[in-house]
Design a protein around this motif. Sequence first.
Motif, PDB file in Angstrom:
ATOM      1  N   ALA A 182       8.218 -28.000  -7.599  1.00 55.89           N
ATOM      2  CA  ALA A 182       8.542 -27.442  -6.284  1.00 55.89           C
ATOM      3  C   ALA A 182       7.272 -27.253  -5.463  1.00 55.89           C
ATOM      4  O   ALA A 182       6.305 -26.642  -5.925  1.00 55.89           O
ATOM      5  CB  ALA A 182       9.268 -26.113  -6.446  1.00 55.89           C
ATOM      6  N   ALA A 183       7.271 -27.810  -4.244  1.00 59.52           N
ATOM      7  CA  ALA A 183       6.089 -27.809  -3.356  1.00 59.52           C
ATOM      8  C   ALA A 183       4.899 -28.475  -4.033  1.00 59.52           C
ATOM      9  O   ALA A 183       3.752 -28.218  -3.684  1.00 59.52           O
ATOM     10  CB  ALA A 183       5.730 -26.397  -2.906  1.00 59.52           C
ATOM     11  N   GLY A 184       5.174 -29.374  -4.991  1.00 59.28           N
ATOM     12  CA  GLY A 184       4.083 -30.006  -5.720  1.00 59.28           C
ATOM     13  C   GLY A 184       4.303 -31.465  -6.048  1.00 59.28           C
ATOM     14  O   GLY A 184       3.543 -32.045  -6.830  1.00 59.28           O
ATOM     15  N   TYR A 185       5.332 -32.094  -5.467  1.00 58.30           N
ATOM     16  CA  TYR A 185       5.566 -33.504  -5.772  1.00 58.30           C
ATOM     17  C   TYR A 185       4.414 -34.373  -5.260  1.00 58.30           C
ATOM     18  O   TYR A 185       4.168 -35.451  -5.784  1.00 58.30           O
ATOM     19  CB  TYR A 185       6.899 -33.978  -5.177  1.00 58.30           C
ATOM     20  N   TYR A 186       3.692 -33.884  -4.246  1.00 59.72           N
ATOM     21  CA  TYR A 186       2.521 -34.613  -3.739  1.00 59.72           C
ATOM     22  C   TYR A 186       1.482 -34.826  -4.837  1.00 59.72           C
ATOM     23  O   TYR A 186       0.586 -35.662  -4.718  1.00 59.72           O
ATOM     24  CB  TYR A 186       1.879 -33.838  -2.574  1.00 59.72           C
ATOM     25  N   SER A 187       1.604 -34.037  -5.921  1.00 58.72           N
ATOM     26  CA  SER A 187       0.608 -34.077  -6.997  1.00 58.72           C
ATOM     27  C   SER A 187       0.422 -35.470  -7.571  1.00 58.72           C
ATOM     28  O   SER A 187      -0.681 -35.827  -8.007  1.00 58.72           O
ATOM     29  CB  SER A 187       1.022 -33.125  -8.125  1.00 58.72           C
ATOM     30  N   TYR A 188       1.504 -36.252  -7.616  1.00 53.41           N
ATOM     31  CA  TYR A 188       1.395 -37.600  -8.180  1.00 53.41           C
ATOM     32  C   TYR A 188       0.330 -38.407  -7.442  1.00 53.41           C
ATOM     33  O   TYR A 188      -0.514 -39.060  -8.050  1.00 53.41           O
ATOM     34  CB  TYR A 188       2.744 -38.322  -8.114  1.00 53.41           C
ATOM     35  N   LYS A 189       0.380 -38.371  -6.118  1.00 55.49           N
ATOM     36  CA  LYS A 189      -0.594 -39.129  -5.336  1.00 55.49           C
ATOM     37  C   LYS A 189      -1.954 -38.426  -5.309  1.00 55.49           C
ATOM     38  O   LYS A 189      -2.991 -39.075  -5.325  1.00 55.49           O
ATOM     39  CB  LYS A 189      -0.075 -39.338  -3.910  1.00 55.49           C
TER      40      LYS A 189
ATOM     41  N   GLY B 225      -7.524 -31.758 -26.502  1.00 55.92           N
ATOM     42  CA  GLY B 225      -8.138 -30.515 -26.063  1.00 55.92           C
ATOM     43  C   GLY B 225      -8.937 -29.871 -27.189  1.00 55.92           C
ATOM     44  O   GLY B 225      -8.488 -29.847 -28.337  1.00 55.92           O
ATOM     45  N   LYS B 226     -10.096 -29.346 -26.881  1.00 57.61           N
ATOM     46  CA  LYS B 226     -10.966 -28.751 -27.899  1.00 57.61           C
ATOM     47  C   LYS B 226     -11.308 -27.288 -27.605  1.00 57.61           C
ATOM     48  O   LYS B 226     -12.194 -26.724 -28.245  1.00 57.61           O
ATOM     49  CB  LYS B 226     -12.270 -29.554 -28.013  1.00 57.61           C
ATOM     50  N   CYS B 227     -10.619 -26.696 -26.663  1.00 56.94           N
ATOM     51  CA  CYS B 227     -10.928 -25.305 -26.325  1.00 56.94           C
ATOM     52  C   CYS B 227     -10.504 -24.362 -27.452  1.00 56.94           C
ATOM     53  O   CYS B 227      -9.539 -24.633 -28.165  1.00 56.94           O
ATOM     54  CB  CYS B 227     -10.208 -24.907 -25.035  1.00 56.94           C
ATOM     55  N   HIS B 228     -11.223 -23.254 -27.573  1.00 61.41           N
ATOM     56  CA  HIS B 228     -10.845 -22.278 -28.591  1.00 61.41           C
ATOM     57  C   HIS B 228      -9.948 -21.181 -28.032  1.00 61.41           C
ATOM     58  O   HIS B 228      -9.435 -20.360 -28.784  1.00 61.41           O
ATOM     59  CB  HIS B 228     -12.088 -21.669 -29.260  1.00 61.41           C
ATOM     60  N   GLU B 229      -9.754 -21.182 -26.701  1.00 62.75           N
ATOM     61  CA  GLU B 229      -8.826 -20.234 -26.081  1.00 62.75           C
ATOM     62  C   GLU B 229      -7.531 -20.962 -25.735  1.00 62.75           C
ATOM     63  O   GLU B 229      -7.537 -21.914 -24.961  1.00 62.75           O
ATOM     64  CB  GLU B 229      -9.447 -19.614 -24.820  1.00 62.75           C
ATOM     65  N   ARG B 230      -6.419 -20.504 -26.306  1.00 59.92           N
ATOM     66  CA  ARG B 230      -5.141 -21.206 -26.134  1.00 59.92           C
ATOM     67  C   ARG B 230      -4.742 -21.358 -24.667  1.00 59.92           C
ATOM     68  O   ARG B 230      -4.212 -22.383 -24.256  1.00 59.92           O
ATOM     69  CB  ARG B 230      -4.029 -20.458 -26.872  1.00 59.92           C
ATOM     70  N   ALA B 231      -4.982 -20.340 -23.867  1.00 58.04           N
ATOM     71  CA  ALA B 231      -4.508 -20.316 -22.490  1.00 58.04           C
ATOM     72  C   ALA B 231      -5.127 -21.395 -21.604  1.00 58.04           C
ATOM     73  O   ALA B 231      -4.616 -21.678 -20.513  1.00 58.04           O
ATOM     74  CB  ALA B 231      -4.756 -18.942 -21.868  1.00 58.04           C
ATOM     75  N   VAL B 232      -6.241 -22.008 -22.072  1.00 55.92           N
ATOM     76  CA  VAL B 232      -6.868 -23.076 -21.282  1.00 55.92           C
ATOM     77  C   VAL B 232      -7.045 -24.350 -22.106  1.00 55.92           C
ATOM     78  O   VAL B 232      -7.755 -25.272 -21.695  1.00 55.92           O
ATOM     79  CB  VAL B 232      -8.235 -22.627 -20.706  1.00 55.92           C
ATOM     80  N   SER B 233      -6.400 -24.428 -23.257  1.00 57.35           N
ATOM     81  CA  SER B 233      -6.570 -25.588 -24.136  1.00 57.35           C
ATOM     82  C   SER B 233      -5.512 -26.640 -23.876  1.00 57.35           C
ATOM     83  O   SER B 233      -4.351 -26.323 -23.598  1.00 57.35           O
ATOM     84  CB  SER B 233      -6.497 -25.138 -25.599  1.00 57.35           C
ATOM     85  N   GLY B 234      -5.898 -27.911 -23.968  1.00 62.50           N
ATOM     86  CA  GLY B 234      -4.954 -29.006 -23.715  1.00 62.50           C
ATOM     87  C   GLY B 234      -4.504 -28.996 -22.270  1.00 62.50           C
ATOM     88  O   GLY B 234      -5.319 -28.934 -21.347  1.00 62.50           O
ATOM     89  N   ILE B 235      -3.192 -29.011 -22.056  1.00 57.88           N
ATOM     90  CA  ILE B 235      -2.685 -29.003 -20.676  1.00 57.88           C
ATOM     91  C   ILE B 235      -2.518 -27.590 -20.142  1.00 57.88           C
ATOM     92  O   ILE B 235      -2.169 -27.400 -18.974  1.00 57.88           O
ATOM     93  CB  ILE B 235      -1.344 -29.767 -20.555  1.00 57.88           C
ATOM     94  N   ASN B 236      -2.760 -26.585 -20.975  1.00 53.33           N
ATOM     95  CA  ASN B 236      -2.619 -25.194 -20.528  1.00 53.33           C
ATOM     96  C   ASN B 236      -3.704 -24.837 -19.515  1.00 53.33           C
ATOM     97  O   ASN B 236      -4.874 -25.135 -19.721  1.00 53.33           O
ATOM     98  CB  ASN B 236      -2.705 -24.233 -21.722  1.00 53.33           C
ATOM     99  N   GLY B 237      -3.290 -24.213 -18.440  1.00 59.36           N
ATOM    100  CA  GLY B 237      -4.244 -23.772 -17.431  1.00 59.36           C
ATOM    101  C   GLY B 237      -4.714 -24.852 -16.477  1.00 59.36           C
ATOM    102  O   GLY B 237      -5.513 -24.592 -15.582  1.00 59.36           O
ATOM    103  N   VAL B 238      -4.221 -26.085 -16.649  1.00 59.60           N
ATOM    104  CA  VAL B 238      -4.614 -27.186 -15.757  1.00 59.60           C
ATOM    105  C   VAL B 238      -3.826 -27.085 -14.451  1.00 59.60           C
ATOM    106  O   VAL B 238      -2.605 -26.899 -14.475  1.00 59.60           O
ATOM    107  CB  VAL B 238      -4.355 -28.556 -16.425  1.00 59.60           C
ATOM    108  N   ALA B 239      -4.516 -27.184 -13.319  1.00 60.31           N
ATOM    109  CA  ALA B 239      -3.840 -27.112 -12.020  1.00 60.31           C
ATOM    110  C   ALA B 239      -2.751 -28.167 -11.934  1.00 60.31           C
ATOM    111  O   ALA B 239      -2.956 -29.321 -12.339  1.00 60.31           O
ATOM    112  CB  ALA B 239      -4.854 -27.288 -10.888  1.00 60.31           C
ATOM    113  N   TRP B 240      -1.607 -27.759 -11.393  1.00 55.96           N
ATOM    114  CA  TRP B 240      -0.428 -28.631 -11.401  1.00 55.96           C
ATOM    115  C   TRP B 240      -0.664 -29.954 -10.680  1.00 55.96           C
ATOM    116  O   TRP B 240      -0.139 -30.990 -11.072  1.00 55.96           O
ATOM    117  CB  TRP B 240       0.760 -27.893 -10.773  1.00 55.96           C
ATOM    118  N   ASP B 241      -1.459 -29.937  -9.626  1.00 55.35           N
ATOM    119  CA  ASP B 241      -1.626 -31.168  -8.856  1.00 55.35           C
ATOM    120  C   ASP B 241      -2.682 -32.107  -9.433  1.00 55.35           C
ATOM    121  O   ASP B 241      -2.977 -33.149  -8.840  1.00 55.35           O
ATOM    122  CB  ASP B 241      -1.898 -30.897  -7.366  1.00 55.35           C
TER     123      ASP B 241
END
Length: 649
Positions: free
Chosen positions: A577-584, A451-467
């Motif tokens: 929770a309510a997100g196991y479908y995310s794998y597929k 991740g190369k973002c300069h804002e922590r809240a959206v850097s790397g896996i932060n802020g990425v939609a769970w699915d």
Amino acid sequence: MFKEFKIDHLDTFPQKLETLLDRQRAKIDEITKNSETSYEKILKPMQDMDEELGLFFTPLSHLNSVMNSDETQKAYESSIPLLSKFSSEIAQNEALFHKLEKIRAEDEEAKTVVRNEVRDFVLSGAKLPKDKKKRMEEINLHLSELSNSFSQNLLNATNVYELIIEDPKDVQGMPQTDIDAATEKLEGKTIYKFTLQIPSYMAYMTYGPNREYRKELYKAYNTRAPENAEVIDQILALKQEKARLLGFENYAKYALETRDANTEEEVLGFLDTLADAALPQAKEELEELKAYAKKTDGIDDLASYDVGYYSEKLKKEKFDFDDTMTKPYFEQEKVLNGMLDIVSELFDVTFKTANVPTWHACVKPFDIYENGELSGRIYFDLEARKEKRGGAWMNDWETHFTDSKGMPHLASAFVVCNFSPKIENAPSLLRHDDVVTLFHEMGHAIHHLFGKCHERAVSGINGVAWDVVEFPSQFLENFAYEAAILKRFGFHYETGEPISGELMRKIKETKNFQAALGILRQVEFSLFDFKLHQKLYQGEKVQALLDSIRDRTSLLRPPSYNKFQHGFAHIFAGGYAAGYYSYKWAEVLSADAFFECLDEKEGFNKERAKGYKEIILANGGAKEMSELYKEWLGRKPEVNSLIKLYEIA
């Protein structure tokens, strides 16, 4: 530059945490009371505090998972209420919420941070009246405690069981390394001990010749932690209440507010489409297995505890292949180093061994360099042990961002697996499935580390939609089936002989053996999870729901004692929770991206991989994944790529 991994005094950890939280409370109070309304004066220091808290608490939560003890458990359980209370206080801080609503950020990353923060405040109850906010705080605290109870119950039940086998004929034909791992001396007599730890459990379920012992192990595994039935009821009731408090009909609707998928109908339609595509081929696969078990051993009543055993034998006969044939070629250290070399070439980075403190002697830390400059750190903890919870996962620790003082921070992460440990006469050897697991978790790690973002809240896996979180992990694991990749680290641990082209061909040929049955199983878990959160199920109704889904997806009905839900840690002790479908859901992205980056001769297309790194990975959660994907390839991902990956007709 990096935080040193250590915890000085577990007995005083909760007190030190409370001191840190009080300091942050004072800072937040200062932020809310001053006249500042700029992003730099509000959300920048708040992200600094998030990092500070993560740096302090993550080592304990991590240690409680990988070196579990009475001390870590006590410190962790004492800390959870403190964190939950603090989190609820922030989420229900009206003054802070109203300040956030007024922020007008200029930078695109900052705009995303503001938008997400406001959304999350609303979802945490910021607009609720005082009495309902108090109830929300109570719910969140109780859910944290219940999640930990679920996980601890499962760990305790896993550790308490042992199957002692005395007759050598009952382990005959098993891989020698699995026999060696199970062999112990008891009162001068050789015995074979199998447990519910995944390497041990899977060894006997896959290769154990005694059907009664397989049945006994299977029953022990699938009846673990019956006390979790009550925990599940409480979790489901609280999640439904939480959703209703926030104005949602059910928890599934609440969960979709932060997902890539938009509606319940979209998720269920997607899962139904997968089930329909897999069902005809799955029926053929099961009939083939039943016929084989009958022909081989006269089994007329193929049971759930037979599937792994006869599937492995059928695969060996059909393809002249089983996973034991690959195991001698995949020495853990060579696989790890080979994978690091591949990631280095694919993404233009370098890994160097780091001489830093770790939590166990088998942990391997590496520093990561880009263009000659230090850019991240990764720790690998790959071997099973009693005090370590089962499964495999990536845990992020430090994050790449620029703090409120303009200081850059670098990312670090942990990759944890439960591979067979080295024993006296053999190193740690991996099945090919283990190799795939390692690549999978590394895919998660580089998503965070690159991740190369300069804002922590959206850097790397932060802020990425769970699915879509599983997209980068599934993408990388697909390369673990390619001959051009495997030949780099596949060498016999005794002779040094390279893995043969024929064996690599068989690995790829068998990749989709019983693939349709596998898809149905994942659809079963996903449908159960999602429907479980569409209305309130309690007591026997939880099992009834699972049974109704199995009417369609489970072509071989599990025995009635199988209480799968009592061990479904992903949704009751994790974030799915309510997100196991995310794998597929994410696998559509990963399959499509994989075929774009695949070069069958070289293993990968470096030019395509460069774009993947610089657009998909580098941007983390700064933009919607659909937007990033289109920016990378100029189009949407194609669902047919998933069908192609599984070779389903």
